[in-house]
Every structure is written in C-alpha cells, then in structure tokens.
Design an enzyme around this catalytic site. Structure first.
Site, PDB file in Angstrom:
ATOM      1  N   THR A  94       0.706  -1.292   0.037  1.00 46.01           N
ATOM      2  CA  THR A  94      -0.122   0.095   0.166  1.00 46.01           C
ATOM      3  C   THR A  94       0.833   1.335  -0.116  1.00 46.01           C
ATOM      4  O   THR A  94       0.163   2.398   0.228  1.00 46.01           O
ATOM      5  CB  THR A  94      -0.948  -0.187   1.151  1.00 46.01           C
ATOM      6  OG1 THR A  94       0.035   0.000   2.407  1.00 46.01           O
ATOM      7  CG2 THR A  94      -1.997  -1.215   1.197  1.00 46.01           C
TER       8      THR A  94
ATOM      9  N   CYS B 196      -0.242   9.817  -0.999  1.00 43.40           N
ATOM     10  CA  CYS B 196       0.097  10.747  -2.131  1.00 43.40           C
ATOM     11  C   CYS B 196      -0.482  10.534  -3.342  1.00 43.40           C
ATOM     12  O   CYS B 196      -0.807  11.606  -4.082  1.00 43.40           O
ATOM     13  CB  CYS B 196       1.766  10.417  -2.473  1.00 43.40           C
ATOM     14  SG  CYS B 196       2.906  10.453  -1.112  1.00 43.40           S
TER      15      CYS B 196
END
Length: 272
Positions: free
Chosen positions: A213, A218
């Site tokens: 992950t 972002c």
C-alpha cells in the site's frame, strides 16, 4: 492541438518510485493530466523504509515554483512532503498567489513510520499552510499530530474534520483507511469523510487484503488534484479519486523485501 489540464506537485522524491513526486506524476498521467513538479527534498527510500533525506533550500523550491507557474500555469496544485518550518512557510507564501484549487496532504510520517515532518514545522502547517487549502487530506495519524483528536471509530471522524477545518481549509477529507473499529471496520470497508462543515460525503470502498500500500496518501491527493484540474467539483473529484485509489490498492504489488507500492497503472493493465 489538445492540451491536457496542468497539475503541479510540490513534494519530495521517493527513489523507490512508490510515493512522493514519482507517485504524483504517475497518477496525474494515469488520469489524463500533465504533471509538473517542484522538488522539496530527496530521499533514499525503498520498500523497507527511508534510509536518508536531504531537504532542498527554500530558494530552490521558490525558483522551481515560479519557473512553472509564471510560464506554463497551473489548474491545480498538490503539496506533499514539506519537512521544515521554512519550507512550509515558503510554499504557503507561494500558494497564496495561486488562484487554482490547492490540495494539501500534510505528510507527517512514511508508510514505514519514518518521520518526514519536523515537530517544529507543525505550527506552520496549522497556521499558514492549511489556510491555503481547497482540500486538506490528512490520515488519522496526521489528524492526531495536528489537532490532538484521536479517531478510534467512524463517529470520531466528524470531530477530526471539524478540528482540521478550524485551521482554515475550505474542505477536509479525513482518510479513515487505518480504522479497524466501528461500522466501517465491521463491514471490512475503507471509509473517508469529506466535509466543508456543512455538507458531508462519506466515501466507502471495499477493504482489500493487500499489504502493498506504499504511496496511498500521495496517490489520493494527486488524484484529487487531477480531477479538480479537469473541472470537477470537490465532491465529484473526491469520489473519482477514491475510485482510482481503490483500484490501485487492489492491484498493489510486491517490490523488494518490504511493502510494495499501489499500482498507478492498474487501469491500463486491466488489473483490479
């Protein structure tokens, strides 16, 4: 000649390519926009963590920003890693002159638990950076770091959003991916709350059993900025960004010996 919407990311470099500037630019391309960058720091980073970080001078950050904005222009801006009070204040000053939507991802720690924001910079994030935001996108750890509000169940997310909105962003998107208690955890879902203090939008998606992950935050903030640059409203952009990130999370892949990245190209590869 078709010119795609222009999106600028102001963030640090992830040498492993899963987060930071690299994740931002991949996301922007995947969503049909032209990504541009202002580098704030260089990190030595891989699937195991951050081995080193070197901040760029404020002068270099300011020069990159002016170079892009004054010539090319922007239709949305996204910020990520701003490790010091000086950089936070520099970027906030630059953003004050931008009319385009601004997405502030108040990055505090990496996926591996490495600190990416000096404690001395927290007050600058609260007082000068968050007020520039069209949308602020903190995760639960960042909410606690900035406000002291600890979210343990879904109902606490309203309190968290109110605390973030008190610092001045127009909208708060509280990312509840780390929640394990309450209705969301019970259903196995991942829930985020988007609110401007009046409207509420609960964004729900399946929780995928995938440890790879890296870059999720972002990627979500960049996807949101890309959708805003394309003309979506904040609720529309947030819903579309959530859909993109959910697919990227489902297709996250192993890279190195630690936590691999989400797959920014999952739609191209047909992986979900």
């Amino acid at each position: 000649m078709h010119i795609p919407p222009r999106v600028l990311t102001v963030a640090g470099s992830d040498s492993g390519g899963g987060a930071g500037i690299q994740a931002d630019l991949k996301t922007m391309l995947a969503l049909g926009t032209h990504g541009m960058s202002v580098l704030t720091a260089v990190t030595a980073q891989n699937s195991l963590g951050v081995q080193g970080a070197w901040e760029l001078p404020a002068e270099a950050v300011r020069a990159q920003f002016r170079s892009v904005v004054d010539d090319i222009g922007v239709q949305a801006v996204k910020t990520g890693m701003l490790s010091s009070a000086e950089l936070v204040e520099t970027v906030a000053e630059l953003l004050a002159g931008v009319r385009a939507p601004v997405v502030i991802d108040p990055v505090g720690v990496s996926k591996h638990g490495d600190a990416l924001l000096a404690a001395s910079a927290l007050d600058a994030v609260r007082t000068v950076l968050l007020p520039t935001a069209t949308v602020a996108t903190p995760n639960l750890d960042e909410v606690a770091q900035l406000t002291g509000v600890r979210v343990e169940e879904e109902a606490d997310m309203r309190r968290a959003a109110a605390a973030i909105l008190d610092f001045g962003p127009r909208w708060a998107l509280i990312k509840g991916g780390h929640l394990t208690a309450g209705p969301a955890g019970g259903e196995g879902g991942a829930v985020d709350l988007l609110t401007d203090g009046t409207e509420e939008h609960w964004l729900r998606a399946p929780r995928h059993d995938n440890r790879h992950t890296h870059g999720t935050g972002c990627t979500l903030a960049s996807a949101l900025a890309a959708q805003l640059a394309k003309g979506g409203t904040v609720p529309q952009a947030a819903a579309a960004a959530k859909d993109y990130v959910t697919g990227a999370l489902a297709a996250g892949f192993r890279l190195g010996a630690g936590i691999g990245p989400v797959d920014h190209g999952w739609r191209w590869r047909g992986t979900h």
